[in-house]
Enzyme design. Structure first.
Site, mmCIF file in Angstrom:
data_model
loop_
_atom_site.group_PDB
_atom_site.id
_atom_site.type_symbol
_atom_site.label_atom_id
_atom_site.label_comp_id
_atom_site.label_asym_id
_atom_site.label_seq_id
_atom_site.Cartn_x
_atom_site.Cartn_y
_atom_site.Cartn_z
ATOM 1 N N GLU A 85 0.826 -1.220 0.000
ATOM 2 C CA GLU A 85 0.000 0.000 0.000
ATOM 3 C C GLU A 85 0.858 1.266 0.000
ATOM 4 O O GLU A 85 1.715 1.448 0.880
ATOM 5 C CB GLU A 85 -0.912 -0.014 1.237
ATOM 6 C CG GLU A 85 -1.896 1.134 1.257
ATOM 7 C CD GLU A 85 -2.866 1.064 2.437
ATOM 8 O OE1 GLU A 85 -3.184 -0.038 2.914
ATOM 9 O OE2 GLU A 85 -3.299 2.139 2.881
ATOM 10 N N LYS A 280 -7.015 -0.889 11.630
ATOM 11 C CA LYS A 280 -6.459 -1.297 10.326
ATOM 12 C C LYS A 280 -5.230 -0.430 10.015
ATOM 13 O O LYS A 280 -4.217 -0.920 9.516
ATOM 14 C CB LYS A 280 -7.528 -1.148 9.241
ATOM 15 C CG LYS A 280 -7.134 -1.716 7.885
ATOM 16 C CD LYS A 280 -6.362 -0.746 7.019
ATOM 17 C CE LYS A 280 -6.033 -1.355 5.672
ATOM 18 N NZ LYS A 280 -5.119 -0.522 4.881
ATOM 19 N N ASP A 296 4.608 -14.526 11.562
ATOM 20 C CA ASP A 296 3.323 -15.010 11.035
ATOM 21 C C ASP A 296 2.275 -13.901 11.209
ATOM 22 O O ASP A 296 1.750 -13.693 12.302
ATOM 23 C CB ASP A 296 2.957 -16.271 11.834
ATOM 24 C CG ASP A 296 1.646 -16.889 11.403
ATOM 25 O OD1 ASP A 296 0.835 -16.198 10.767
ATOM 26 O OD2 ASP A 296 1.420 -18.063 11.739
ATOM 27 N N HIS A 393 -2.523 10.606 0.660
ATOM 28 C CA HIS A 393 -2.737 9.269 0.114
ATOM 29 C C HIS A 393 -2.723 9.292 -1.411
ATOM 30 O O HIS A 393 -2.041 8.513 -2.052
ATOM 31 C CB HIS A 393 -4.104 8.782 0.609
ATOM 32 C CG HIS A 393 -4.198 7.315 0.725
ATOM 33 N ND1 HIS A 393 -3.608 6.626 1.759
ATOM 34 C CD2 HIS A 393 -4.797 6.397 -0.048
ATOM 35 C CE1 HIS A 393 -3.854 5.360 1.608
ATOM 36 N NE2 HIS A 393 -4.572 5.185 0.520
HETATM 37 C C1 MEV Z 1 -5.628 3.261 5.338
HETATM 38 O O1 MEV Z 1 -4.897 2.144 4.928
HETATM 39 C C2 MEV Z 1 -5.607 3.397 6.843
HETATM 40 C C3 MEV Z 1 -6.470 4.516 7.423
HETATM 41 O O2 MEV Z 1 -7.818 4.384 6.990
HETATM 42 C C4 MEV Z 1 -6.363 4.390 8.934
HETATM 43 C C5 MEV Z 1 -7.307 5.289 9.692
HETATM 44 O O3 MEV Z 1 -8.392 5.636 9.192
HETATM 45 O O4 MEV Z 1 -6.956 5.597 10.855
HETATM 46 C C6 MEV Z 1 -5.992 5.855 6.970
#
Ligand code: MEV
Length: 438
Positions: A85, A280, A296, A393
């Site tokens: 990513e 995430k 792992d 991003h």
């Molecule tokens: C994207 O891979 C991760 C985010 O969505 C984490 C978050 O919202 O805190 C930017």
């Protein structure tokens, strides 16, 4: 073409690729070429990778990047990250640099206990089973001496074995709940080997136990397996600074930002829809280091998310507070990982990662991984509560879009220049590129 095949695993690699290409692809030659272009020209290296798993056709690459300038407990690190990513490595590096100027990260291992269970059925009273268990308990330790000897030399081994009554959930269901210290190894093989021996000892000893009737003698082991839920294998990472130092951007007020940040964390603590995305983001950092160091990632992810729900509702792994004008941000995370055994001595890039990190112990690696997760979370929540996530991003994503459209070096330069000051979206980038090409 018949899509079922007998004896696929017995075919050579070449034959497997031919069968796949001929069975599923309109252009078999092209399919074969796609698979083969990822073969490594170093035959020994290719063989090594082929043998990691079964039915190997080729390699599946992930980019391997590094995030420099991490300071953890006063020591400098460049952290290896294997992840597909865009922006994740940039975000980690940016957060590392930011906190380097504010005292760095602090990390502490709180506990390192791992867990394994033997699940079994016993048709009799818990009291009778308890008496039996207290008589045979030393036997579990003596029967596993062969495997535990080496682990004990390294300071680890079996910590304890408990008998647990689970009959209120399932009729006749009991457990041996064992705890282990596996030092610098992740310890899955060690734990599972011990557990399978416990299961044999349990069944054999029950058969010989005079106080049991015939039914009681017949203990049925259902399964013996380690648990990837490790709530007592925890590391804490944290950062803190006076709130007036929290912004390095003159257009962002430090105090306002600190308060907004703490509120964003509070939301992730109470709102599962937000908590999952929040965590995430943390896993973006954690998984990338876990993969780069040959650990792992499925085990880590399963354990981390179970831990995030331990109070009955899925919640944030990180926390933040402002006290006496000091901002503190921290994470507690379960990590059962290793720096010896498994892939660590087999995979050349895993060895490379570990050497770059200064050949850490498992505890030191736990700290590095937790810090990377916290850094990632800091960067994400900072963007979310200030500029919004899309700006950074999409900037990183532009390159992917340009590569997808086979942009030339000149086109890339023009597009990047144009989008420095313009809103970025996938379609806007493609439209602009098409315009340039007209
Ligand atoms: C994207 O891979 C991760 C985010 O969505 C984490 C978050 O919202 O805190 C930017």
């Amino acid at each position: 073409m018949n899509q079922n095949i007998k004896g696929f695993s017995k075919l050579s690699k070449q034959e497997k690729i031919e069968w796949i290409s001929n069975t599923y692809f309109s252009n078999p030659a092209k399919a074969t070429e796609t698979v083969k272009q990822y073969w490594n020209s170093n035959e020994d290296l290719q063989k090594l990778h082929d043998e990691f798993i079964e039915n190997t056709l080729t390699n599946f690459y992930l980019p391997y990047g590094v995030a420099p300038n991490f300071v953890i407990n006063g020591k400098n690190y460049t952290i290896p990250m294997a992840i597909e990513e865009s922006s994740v490595v940039a975000a980690a590096s940016k957060a590392a640099k930011f906190w380097e100027q504010r005292g760095g990260f602090k990390a502490t291992v709180i506990n390192t206990e791992k867990i394994g269970q033997v699940h079994f059925l016993f048709k009799g009273s818990f009291e009778k089973l308890q008496n039996f268990f207290s008589v045979i308990k030393p036997k579990f330790f003596s029967d596993t001496e062969n495997f535990t000897k080496n682990m004990q030399k390294r300071g680890g081994g079996i910590l304890d074995i408990e008998l647990r009554d689970k009959t209120s959930d399932i009729e006749n269901y009991f457990q041996l709940h064992a705890t282990f210290n596996t030092k610098d190894s992740m310890g899955a093989n060690f734990i599972n080997t011990c557990l399978e021996q416990f299961a044999k000892t349990l069944e054999n000893e029950a058969r010989e136990y005079n106080n049991f009737n015939e039914e009681e003698k017949n203990i049925q082991v259902i399964m013996s397996i380690l648990s990837n839920y490790v709530p007592n294998c925890i590391v804490r990472a944290e950062v803190s600074c006076p709130i007036d130092q929290l912004s390095d951007d003159p257009s962002i007020d430090s105090k306002e930002f600190a308060e907004k940040f703490v509120n964003a964390i509070k939301i992730a603590e109470i709102e599962p829809y937000r908590a999952v995305t929040h965590n995430k983001g943390i896993m973006n950092g954690i998984d990338a280091v876990i993969v780069a160091t040959g650990n792992d990632f499925r085990a880590v992810a399963a354990g981390v998310h179970a831990y995030a729900s331990r109070n009955g509702s899925y919640s944030s792994l990180s926390h933040a507070k402002i006290e006496n004008d000091v901002f503190t941000f921290w994470i507690d995370i379960p990590l059962a990982i290793g720096t010896i055994g498994g892939l660590t001595t087999l995979h050349p890039l895993v060895k490379f990662s570990l050497e770059m990190l200064g050949k850490p112990s498992a505890e030191e690696l736990m700290k590095i991984v937790a810090v990377t997760g916290l850094a990632q979370n800091f960067a994400a929540v900072r963007s979310l509560t200030t500029t919004g996530i899309q700006q950074g991003h999409m900037k990183m994503h532009i390159m992917n879009i340009l590569n997808q459209h086979q942009a030339t070096k000149e086109e890339k330069a023009k597009v990047l220049d144009y989008f420095k000051n313009n809103t970025i979206s996938h379609s806007l980038v493609v439209d602009y590129l098409e315009q340039l090409r007209k």
